[in-house]
Design a protein around this motif. Structure first.
Motif, short mmCIF file in Angstrom:
data_model
loop_
_atom_site.label_atom_id
_atom_site.label_comp_id
_atom_site.label_asym_id
_atom_site.label_seq_id
_atom_site.Cartn_x
_atom_site.Cartn_y
_atom_site.Cartn_z
N SER A 118 35.39 35.90 43.02
CA SER A 118 35.26 34.98 41.88
C SER A 118 35.48 33.54 42.31
O SER A 118 36.07 33.26 43.36
CB SER A 118 36.28 35.35 40.80
N MET A 167 42.55 44.51 32.93
CA MET A 167 42.77 43.18 33.48
C MET A 167 44.01 42.52 32.89
O MET A 167 44.71 41.77 33.57
CB MET A 167 41.55 42.29 33.22
N GLY A 168 44.27 42.80 31.61
CA GLY A 168 45.43 42.18 30.96
C GLY A 168 46.72 42.55 31.64
O GLY A 168 47.59 41.69 31.88
N GLU A 173 51.23 36.78 36.82
CA GLU A 173 52.02 35.69 36.22
C GLU A 173 53.51 35.86 36.54
O GLU A 173 54.20 34.90 36.91
CB GLU A 173 51.80 35.67 34.70
N ARG A 197 35.59 34.90 32.39
CA ARG A 197 36.43 33.89 31.72
C ARG A 197 37.88 33.95 32.17
O ARG A 197 38.71 33.22 31.66
CB ARG A 197 36.36 34.07 30.21
N HIS A 198 38.17 34.81 33.12
CA HIS A 198 39.54 34.91 33.61
C HIS A 198 39.83 33.79 34.60
O HIS A 198 39.04 33.53 35.50
CB HIS A 198 39.77 36.27 34.29
N SER A 200 42.48 33.93 36.44
CA SER A 200 43.45 34.56 37.34
C SER A 200 42.73 35.05 38.60
O SER A 200 41.60 35.56 38.51
CB SER A 200 44.12 35.72 36.62
N THR A 203 41.79 37.53 40.58
CA THR A 203 41.75 38.99 40.62
C THR A 203 40.41 39.48 41.14
O THR A 203 39.41 38.76 41.11
CB THR A 203 41.99 39.59 39.22
N LEU A 229 35.46 39.42 34.24
CA LEU A 229 36.05 38.41 35.11
C LEU A 229 35.55 37.00 34.82
O LEU A 229 36.14 36.02 35.29
CB LEU A 229 35.77 38.74 36.58
N ASN A 254 46.88 40.80 35.15
CA ASN A 254 47.12 39.36 35.02
C ASN A 254 48.58 39.08 34.64
O ASN A 254 49.17 38.09 35.09
CB ASN A 254 46.19 38.75 33.97
#
Length: 336
Positions: free
Chosen positions: A159, A257-258, A265, A299-300, A302, A304, A297, A261
């Protein structure tokens, strides 16, 4: 045998280090001299064959002559002489690769030039062998497991966030991990997968790459009054970053994904050291729909990656085809 006097320990260690260093240099020089010898023999035979002065019969006569004149010499059968010719012809026009081959033993070189089909693939395995110090058996397994194709696919699917936070991340993560060494049945649970990976950590590190250092399984994170556990936590020396692996035995779902992520964090706030780079998350699942992954992915923010694992060696031709298609599509998009 008496023990060394304590105050002499460091001096003795220094002497031993010099001996070991000198021995390594001797081995390196011997190997370079052998590779140079095989190169020149290969060049000589190639010139003779191209001039139509020699054929298979003459090369066989040469092998017999060497064996008769000096029976103690090994490695100069007609089969090996033809390999030397192939070795020279493979690299003669490529100065960069012809320098790299001199850093590897002959066995490693024969595996690479006989099994790899492109200069890019040969360079990849030459550099990997030098960096990771693969045994010939490990190298053979990596080629069979399509390490090159899977890494290139992984590079294509990194990404923008990962590339921005980790500019040197190329060739670090794969789109697909081959775990045939686990010996797991088709039907298995996440706990079985996790346990098998821990029990086979040496092979898993070989699959991941030598810069990965295993920290812990079920790594505990405390957030508020609750405990959370990361399936597998690693540190990557080259990227100077923590890498969290979450294992899923089913198909990828965006809701996964939540959780990942959240772990990243927590790692960045409470575990990461000030000099380290942002943590990376890898969701390792049994199956995935690439379009769903792309949407999940897009709009993430993070760093990953979603990767797939297989329990048997992949179809090399199919992977080459996928890589070719993905590269072509990316090239087309860049021109639109």
């Amino acid at each position: 045998m008496s023990e060394p006097i304590p105050h002499n320990q460091q001096a003795f260690a220094d002497v031993l280090k010099q001996i070991q260093h000198a021995r390594q240099n001797v081995f390196a020089h011997i190997n370079t001299a052998l590779i140079d010898l095989y190169w020149h023999i290969g060049q000589f035979i190639s010139d003779k064959v191209n001039a139509q002065a020699w054929g298979k019969a003459v090369v066989k006569e040469l092998a017999l002559y060497i064996a008769q004149q000096d029976p103690e010499l090994k490695g100069f059968s007609d089969k090996n002489l033809w390999r030397m010719k192939q070795f020279f012809e493979t690299y003669q026009a490529d100065k960069k690769l012809s320098a790299l081959v001199r850093e590897l033993p002959w066995t490693h070189n024969t595996i690479i030039f006989s099994r790899c089909k492109s200069a890019e693939e040969r360079e990849y395995y030459l550099r990997m062998c030098i960096k990771e110090r693969y045994s010939s058996r490990e190298l053979d397994r990596q080629i069979s497991a399509s390490h090159f194709e899977r890494t290139m696919l992984g590079n294509q699917k990194l990404s923008a966030v990962l590339r921005e936070l980790h500019p040197t991340i190329n060739n670090t993560l794969k789109d697909n991990y081959v775990l045939e060494f686990l010996g797991l049945p088709t039907q298995h649970g996440e706990s079985h997968l996790q346990k098998a990976l821990i029990e086979n950590m040496k092979q898993f590190i070989l699959e991941l790459g030598g810069d990965f250092i295993f920290i812990s399984d079920e790594y505990r994170l405390q957030v508020g009054n609750q405990d959370f556990f990361i399936d597998l936590l690693f540190f990557h020396r080259g990227l100077s970053a923590l890498v969290a692996f979450e294992l899923k035995i089913g198909k990828f779902s965006p809701e996964h994904m939540g959780q990942l992520n959240f772990y990243l964090e927590a790692l960045d706030r409470d575990v990461k050291k000030p000099h380290e780079n942002p943590s990376i998350g890898v969701l390792l699942c049994r199956d995935k729909d690439n379009e769903v992954v792309e949407y999940a992915l897009s709009r993430h923010l993070s760093p990953t990656m979603v990767a797939q694992y297989e329990l048997q060696l992949p179809d090399k031709k199919q992977l080459k085809k996928k890589l070719h298609e993905l590269t072509e599509n990316n090239t087309l998009e860049s021109h639109l």
